[in-house]
Enzyme design. Structure first.
Site, PDB file in Angstrom:
ATOM      1  N   SER A  13       0.803  -1.140  -0.028  1.00 41.99           N
ATOM      2  CA  SER A  13       0.001  -0.113  -0.140  1.00 41.99           C
ATOM      3  C   SER A  13       0.721   1.295   0.011  1.00 41.99           C
ATOM      4  O   SER A  13       2.188   1.121   0.120  1.00 41.99           O
ATOM      5  CB  SER A  13      -1.017   0.106   1.154  1.00 41.99           C
ATOM      6  N   SER A  14       0.135   2.358  -0.084  1.00 42.84           N
ATOM      7  CA  SER A  14       1.098   3.557   0.250  1.00 42.84           C
ATOM      8  C   SER A  14       1.770   3.848  -1.183  1.00 42.84           C
ATOM      9  O   SER A  14       2.955   4.644  -0.797  1.00 42.84           O
ATOM     10  CB  SER A  14       1.358   3.945   1.326  1.00 42.84           C
ATOM     11  N   ASP A 146      -6.507  -8.011  -1.357  1.00 42.26           N
ATOM     12  CA  ASP A 146      -7.150  -7.512  -0.134  1.00 42.26           C
ATOM     13  C   ASP A 146      -8.678  -8.214  -0.235  1.00 42.26           C
ATOM     14  O   ASP A 146      -9.316  -7.871  -1.246  1.00 42.26           O
ATOM     15  CB  ASP A 146      -7.493  -6.042   0.138  1.00 42.26           C
ATOM     16  N   GLU A 148     -11.245  -7.245   1.179  1.00 41.25           N
ATOM     17  CA  GLU A 148     -12.260  -6.157   1.034  1.00 41.25           C
ATOM     18  C   GLU A 148     -12.439  -5.520  -0.114  1.00 41.25           C
ATOM     19  O   GLU A 148     -13.680  -5.285  -0.352  1.00 41.25           O
ATOM     20  CB  GLU A 148     -11.854  -5.032   2.152  1.00 41.25           C
ATOM     21  N   THR A 190       6.250  -7.525  -9.023  1.00 40.32           N
ATOM     22  CA  THR A 190       5.194  -6.908 -10.008  1.00 40.32           C
ATOM     23  C   THR A 190       4.633  -8.046 -10.857  1.00 40.32           C
ATOM     24  O   THR A 190       3.373  -7.831 -11.085  1.00 40.32           O
ATOM     25  CB  THR A 190       6.009  -5.978 -11.038  1.00 40.32           C
ATOM     26  N   LYS A 222      11.519  -7.061 -19.466  1.00 37.42           N
ATOM     27  CA  LYS A 222      11.296  -8.323 -18.728  1.00 37.42           C
ATOM     28  C   LYS A 222       9.848  -8.257 -18.308  1.00 37.42           C
ATOM     29  O   LYS A 222       9.030  -9.208 -18.259  1.00 37.42           O
ATOM     30  CB  LYS A 222      12.255  -8.365 -17.499  1.00 37.42           C
ATOM     31  N   CYS A 382     -10.607  26.756  12.500  1.00 36.47           N
ATOM     32  CA  CYS A 382     -11.469  25.960  13.333  1.00 36.47           C
ATOM     33  C   CYS A 382     -11.266  25.955  14.698  1.00 36.47           C
ATOM     34  O   CYS A 382     -11.518  26.925  15.568  1.00 36.47           O
ATOM     35  CB  CYS A 382     -11.578  24.597  12.660  1.00 36.47           C
ATOM     36  N   HIS A 516     -12.368  26.024   6.934  1.00 34.47           N
ATOM     37  CA  HIS A 516     -11.019  25.347   6.625  1.00 34.47           C
ATOM     38  C   HIS A 516     -10.675  25.842   5.270  1.00 34.47           C
ATOM     39  O   HIS A 516     -11.045  25.140   4.184  1.00 34.47           O
ATOM     40  CB  HIS A 516     -11.063  23.977   6.576  1.00 34.47           C
ATOM     41  N   GLU A 518      -7.658  25.843   3.895  1.00 35.73           N
ATOM     42  CA  GLU A 518      -6.932  24.972   3.138  1.00 35.73           C
ATOM     43  C   GLU A 518      -7.628  23.845   2.243  1.00 35.73           C
ATOM     44  O   GLU A 518      -6.915  23.656   1.431  1.00 35.73           O
ATOM     45  CB  GLU A 518      -6.223  24.099   4.015  1.00 35.73           C
TER      46      GLU A 518
END
EC number: 6.3.4.2
Length: 544
Positions: A13-14, A146, A148, A190, A222, A382, A516, A518
């Site tokens: 992940s990430s 996963d 889920e 991969t 490859k 906030c 907010h 931002e």
């Protein structure tokens, strides 16, 4: 007819699927195409609104009041297209809707199953609100394999069969790790990831290979051979020095051209990337620098303040300065008074962001006091605005001033909002009710004092619209006491009941906002409050 690009991730992940989706959307947009990006989140929460920032990171709020994944912030910042509720779905929301329909009898006694009911709901989400779009990019959260995500993968498989030929394309983001001991890049992860995806009935058309080191042609070939794609469809994605250089990097590697080729588009207009060139030039060639201290609660995970971090960078771009951000745990100031001066004196600006709960609140109030007394540029967002009002009330003689969020208090300068106006009418909330989806969420208008500092920051505007996410509000009954102490209410809700902005006219730059800002800042269009804050910090840096 909209074309669909499905973005999945494998190995770990990430990997940056959200950033990849935002970058590809920006590249297609630069060629003149209309794009929209959506996020499929497989977790069982209905939305991330009640999730811990340490678990999920920032909750990104849209104009229409949806609490969504932080990746939607990337989408909006990179494309300039405002995200909306229909751009994010979770397994929790899918199951909630399906169970509600079953209870109503909408399925007429049928057995409710993952296939077809869950997969159909996911497909309907993907196909909704096309709005004459050219491309819809759909990012699937999590990693291939996963449990889920299986219903989402099945829905994609079905969509690829049901839609017209060359109307869909699959991009798979993988990792090509570098083994330092061997001095080699390894392609086997991969290969296995693509095999896992293929076992679900999805053949990727483009592989985006994240790597720390350049991917040699031999390794690309490859991967192409073992994963059954063209060599040109194996796109290297090296770590970039800034997220704002990623679109240019992906364009250089041919990502957008390969995606268009997958749709049979070979005569697409050349992209106009001048805006991205300007952003990267400003980022990598600053003419000064400032140091901003963010005094918060969740500083251990910077993703909890993702949009805030980016908005400060945007303020730097507007002023052509580098912004150094120091993340400061507010609790430190509650344990050690000497730490306040030690950590805050070197700063050119102090920002107290939004948050929830009592922990660290006294440290934030101490930061407000330091900024007020030392005339250091201060920006409260906030909860940060609420802390500024509590500090002002204490300075005005209300020694017990506090927030009802922190427990019972004799001086409730900040209290829970029981009702507020929306476009649909009056909305109410009871203390002790459900937490999820019960805040004042989304875009609301505010009226500004035309003679105020904030109005000048907004270019003389007297009406603005900003995004909110809060349950508590400054108690307007304390307005006279606060204004008598020098804290002016320069922005209010249109009905005049809810304070939106406070400022100190006798201070170089002291602004607190209940919303907010931002969430609406973009690299090409920095939010004026952040531009103004960084400008004030730059002036402060020249005084010390």
């Amino acid at each position: 007819m909209a074309r669909y690009i499905f973005i999945t991730g494998g190995v770990v992940s990430s990997l940056g699927k959200g950033l990849m989706a935002a970058s590809l959307g920006a590249l297609l947009q630069a060629r003149g195409y209309k794009v929209r990006i959506r996020k499929f989140d497989p977790y069982l929460n209905v939305d991330p609104g009640t999730m811990s920032p340490y678990q999920h990171g920032e909750v990104y709020v849209t104009d229409d009041g949806a609490e969504t994944d932080l990746d939607l912030g990337h989408y909006e910042r990179f494309t300039g297209v405002s995200a909306r509720q229909s751009d994010n779905i979770t397994s929790g929301r899918v199951y909630q809707d399906i169970i509600a329909k079953e209870r109503r009898g909408d399925y007429l006694g049928a057995t409710v199953q993952v296939i077809p009911h869950v997969t159909d709901a996911i497909k309907n989400f993907a196909l909704a609100d096309q709005d004459d779009l050219d491309f819809i990019l759909c990012e699937i959260g999590g990693t291939v394999g996963d449990i889920e995500s299986l219903p989402f993968m099945e829905a994609i498989r079905q969509l690829r069969n049901e839609l017209e030929p060359m109307q869909t394309l699959s991009v798979h983001v993988t990792l090509v790790p570098y083994i330092a001991a061997a001095g080699e890049l390894k392609t086997k992860p991969t290969q296995h990831s693509v095999r896992e995806l293929a076992s679900l009935g999805i053949k990727p058309d483009v592989l985006l290979c994240r790597a720390e080191h350049p991917l040699p042609d031999g390794e690309r070939q490859k991967i192409a051979n073992f994963c059954n794609v063209r060599k040109e469809a194996v796109i290297p994605a090296l770590d970039a020095p800034s997220i704002y250089s990623v679109p240019l990097q992906y364009h250089e590697e041919g990502l957008d051209a390969e995606v268009l080729r997958g749709f049979g588009i070979v005569d697409a207009p050349a992209p106009d990337l001048s805006a991205w060139d300007d952003v990267t030039d400003r980022y990598f060639n600053p003419e000064g620098e400032v140091t901003i201290g963010v005094v918060g609660k969740y500083v251990g995970l910077q993703d909890a303040y993702k949009s805030l971090n980016e908005a400060l960078v945007h303020g730097g771009l507007a002023n052509r300065v580098k912004v150094n951000i120091r993340w400061i745990d507010a609790e430190v100031f509650e344990e050690d008074d000497a730490a306040i001066a030690a950590k805050l004196e070197p700063l050119h600006g102090i920002l107290v962001p939004g948050g929830f709960g009592e922990r660290g609140s006294e440290g934030k109030i101490a930061s407000v006091r330091f900024a007020r007394e030392r005339k250091v540029p201060f920006f409260g967002i906030c909860l940060g605005m609420q802390m500024a009002c509590i500090e002002g009330a204490r300075e005005a003689g209300h020694a017990l001033a506090s927030s009802t969020e922190f427990g019972e208090t004799e001086e409730p300068v900040v209290g829970i909002i029981t009702e507020w106006m929306t476009e649909e009418g009056l909305e109410k909330r009871e203390a002790g009710g459900d937490l999820g989806g019960t805040m004042r969420l989304g875009a609301y208008e505010a009226k500004l004092d035309g003679n105020s500092h904030v109005s000048a920051i907004y270019g003389g505007a007297t009406e603005i619209s900003e995004r909110h996410r809060h349950r508590y509000e400054v108690n307007a009954a304390y307005r006279d006491a606060l204004e008598g102490q020098g804290l002016i209410f320069s922005g209010m809700s249109p009905d005049g009941l809810l304070p939106e902005i406070v400022e100190r006219p006798d201070h170089p730059w002291f602004v607190g906002v209940q919303f907010h800002p931002e969430l609406k800042s973009k690299p090409f269009d920095p939010h004026p409050l952040f531009s103004g804050f960084i400008k004030a910090a730059l002036h402060q840096s020249r005084l010390v």
